[in-house]
Design a protein around this motif. Sequence first.
Motif, short mmCIF file in Angstrom:
data_model
loop_
_atom_site.label_atom_id
_atom_site.label_comp_id
_atom_site.label_asym_id
_atom_site.label_seq_id
_atom_site.Cartn_x
_atom_site.Cartn_y
_atom_site.Cartn_z
N GLY A 61 27.13 -15.07 -11.25
CA GLY A 61 25.95 -15.95 -11.29
C GLY A 61 25.27 -15.32 -12.53
N THR A 62 24.02 -16.12 -12.87
CA THR A 62 23.34 -15.62 -14.06
C THR A 62 21.80 -15.95 -13.80
N ARG A 63 21.01 -15.15 -14.40
CA ARG A 63 19.63 -15.15 -14.05
C ARG A 63 18.82 -15.07 -15.62
N PHE A 64 17.98 -15.89 -15.75
CA PHE A 64 17.37 -15.83 -16.91
C PHE A 64 15.59 -15.70 -16.49
N ARG A 65 15.20 -14.64 -17.18
CA ARG A 65 13.66 -14.42 -16.96
C ARG A 65 13.15 -14.82 -18.09
#
Length: 1009
Positions: A859-863
């Motif tokens: 998965g991917t997470r943008f903050r």
Amino acid sequence: MQPAQSSGDAEEQLHKNQLLLKMAGRAARLGGWSFDVGLQQLTWSDETCGIHDLPPGHQPTLAEGIAFYAPEYRDMITATVDQCLTQGTAFDFEAELITARQRRIWVRVIGEAVRDTGNAVTGFQGALQDITTQRTHEIERHALATQLSATLQNMSDAFFTLDRNWHITFVNEEMTRRVKKSRKEMLNKVMWDVFPGTENSRFHACYQRALDTGTVATEVDYYAPLGRWFELRAHPMDDGVAIYFQDVTQKRQDEEQLRLLQTCVQRMNDIIVVTDAAPVDGQWPRVIYVNKAFERHTGYQPHEIIGKTPRLLQGPRTQRAVLDRIRASLERWEPVREEILNYKKNGEEIWLELDIVPIADAAGQYTHWISIERDITERKRATEALRQKENLLKVGGRVGKIGGWTALPAINAVAWSDEIYALLDWPRASPPTLGEFLSIFSSDSRASFKAALDACAASGTGFDREFQITTCAGELKWVRAVAEPALNETGQVSGVHGALQDTTVMKQVEERLREQAALLDKAQDAIWVLNLDGTVAFWNRSAERIYGWTADEVRHRGARDLLFNNPKVFDRCQQTVMEQGEWVGEIEHKTQDDKHILLVSRWTLVRDEAGQPRSILAINTDITHQKLLEQQFLRAQRMESIGTLAGGIAHDLNNVLAPIMMSIELLKGSLPDPDDQAVLKTIEVSARRGADMIKQVLSFARGVEGKRHEVRITDVLHDLDQILSETIPKNISIVSSVAPDLWQVQADPTQLQQVLMNLCVNARDAMPGGGRITISAENLAVDAHYAAMNIEARVGAYVKIEVEDNGAGIPPDIQDRVFDPFFTTKRVGEGTGLGLATTLAIVKSHGGFVRLYSEVDKGTRFRIYLPADPTAEGTRDLDPRTTVPRGNSELIMVVDDEAAIRQVTRQTLEAYGYRVVVAANGAEAVALYAQNVQGIALVLTDMMMPVMDGPATVQALRQINPLVKLIGASGISQNGQVARAAGAGLDHFLPKPYTADIMLRLIDTVLKS
């Protein structure tokens, strides 16, 4: 009707029947009898007479008949007869009878009353059978059964029997002891109830196998409730199965120890040779065993030596004197320890250190010799090499004017090497005392040298200093004195070893260099001088400023390891200078804080008056900032050009699409045909998609400055939910987690929606088969510690928005490129490559920054971090916090491959009362922890590192100390590395980037847990 049988025939038939009865009676030893009360007459058949050893026809009285029975039965028989005559009671008993020939036999007597027509008892009749044979057999069977039972009860094996319904029918004493249960607890009960866990076990299968095959079945298994190993032998029986079992726990342990011993012997690096005791032909004993090390060291396989003597290994240079000593010791049955030169199978020489001992049996007779042989070939070679090196050292000492000395202050003695005699012009016929040794030092140096010498002798503190001396010829010289303690066998300081080197010429060179240094210190370039061995001889002030080390810190240290990330670069530069006299080029160095800098370096070879190389002068200009500005300028030019081109194209495309969009609405009313409407719908969708793409281009090309005002992120996310419900497929769930007291931000809400929409669309495209998008928002107070780990962050209040998916993830090799304009991993026609570039531009224009965390297939997470205003109306102040907890000198290990994070975390922890040790990777952390298991109170480790990652580090630390307190840190808190770390025993997790307040509170909580 059948004709009546004649009386003659009847009598004949009766006679036959009587004959048959007599035959049957004789065969069965069965006779008849009767007693008439009225006549008081007892009548016996011939067989009955025979049983009593009386002639046929003998007619005794009733009393005589009873008298034939053994005395102990007569009262019982008399009472039985009386009861039959008075009450008509039938009887059936067994008793012992004494015949007329005094034989004791056993008989069975059966009788019943005889009644008249009025039912009165008129007598009784019955039968008598000789059952001596049966009785004897029963007694024998009983005795055998008793003997068998006693045998089973007293046998050393535990024994029990089962019927076919698995009920326990017999247990012996040994079984009750083995299983610690009484007979009452086991007999007539189902096996599986008495011994839980044995049903459907290997034991059960063994019993069933014996019943099914009719043969003995065996099994060995572990019974957990008793914690023992048992060996079973199940024997089939007609009505069940009989089981013998033994507790083989100790046997298995002994066998395991034997296997371990055999394995150790086989895997030993030392050679093990076992021979017979007696020599063959009066020479050497015969080999009966060798371990694997024998083949590994000698090249001979076991079958090539077994049955032969060790003479197989001897060769031309094998020492005959050693062989004679070994043979003599063997003849005296004495242990042997020798070093001998033998030969491998391929003819190579091998030195072996032998330890040979005799082995005796229980009677004290010697039966074997055991030889443990160590390969000392390398040691022998090292000894020879050391001897050669000692000779070289002597030559080097003479050439380099270096001599050795040993001082014994306790007895006022000193010893010099030949080089010191020459250095001091001291007469060799007059060995010095310690006082005379001290007298050669000048008045200024003598007290200093004496104090250093005494400290070394007293506490083992070595020294390396320069002193001035006066030789016997009256010549002033400078010498370098190096000393270290001399230790005896008990580890106590017994004296001082040292070296003395004539550094007069070097001192003169240094003096000239210092004179020049005053001028060089004013230069802006870093200037340093290296000795030919690569050590630093001079280091100017600009070098201190650029590199961070002072001149004292780097003097006599090697520049190769101090400054160069790749030592081979130093080697090439040095080689070029030595060959060509100079080297010029761009080079990368590292500073004291492990920062990389780029310099233009000019190296020049400095020669002495005789033209011989003396040192290397390097002038280094720091161009790191210049290079960075050039790169930024080139990137700015490139981005400006792309923006100008994109803006122009977007403007023209808008002019092209505008009439198309307007014409579609007009054509919808004039073309009612459904097919035409479908075509128009397709044109409209394509045109709108083109318009959206142009909007992205314009946002990127013209910048993202817009109308800014106080914005509630909660309202922006609420509006976004409605848009996403129409945009995101139903097979993708959207989960929102928004803090109720979010601070306000100065922003353009339309642009923020565009940012979040871009991220959600990318997440959608990463999950074609469905998945989950998680959107969360919370307040974040960034402190100095946090800002130090994020170069774009500033100390203050932020709102952090996260968009996370569980889709395909982004490969590590392209994560640095995803924000570049027009870069896309989608197929042609599915993406423009402007979504993330525009997102980054918008966030940066709002004073914020973006962080990306991703793992392939995880998965991917943008903050998104946006500056916030905690004091704005409708928001709260920063959450009031209690006093940040402080440490109590606990030792914390910080493990992270980022030097900046290690440094900032260390400074923060030390400021709050902790002691800190740092490690750059997991392997270094494990090594440091193993050296100080009890001292380290807690380990804070990154989860994604080179060499050894976080999960592997956690597992290794848990193996060293299962109770180690661990905190893991990572930018991904739900997937990938962290999930594996949780499986390895990680109980606490700290998501990156974190504030000092959050870190200190979690450390305090873990330490107190």
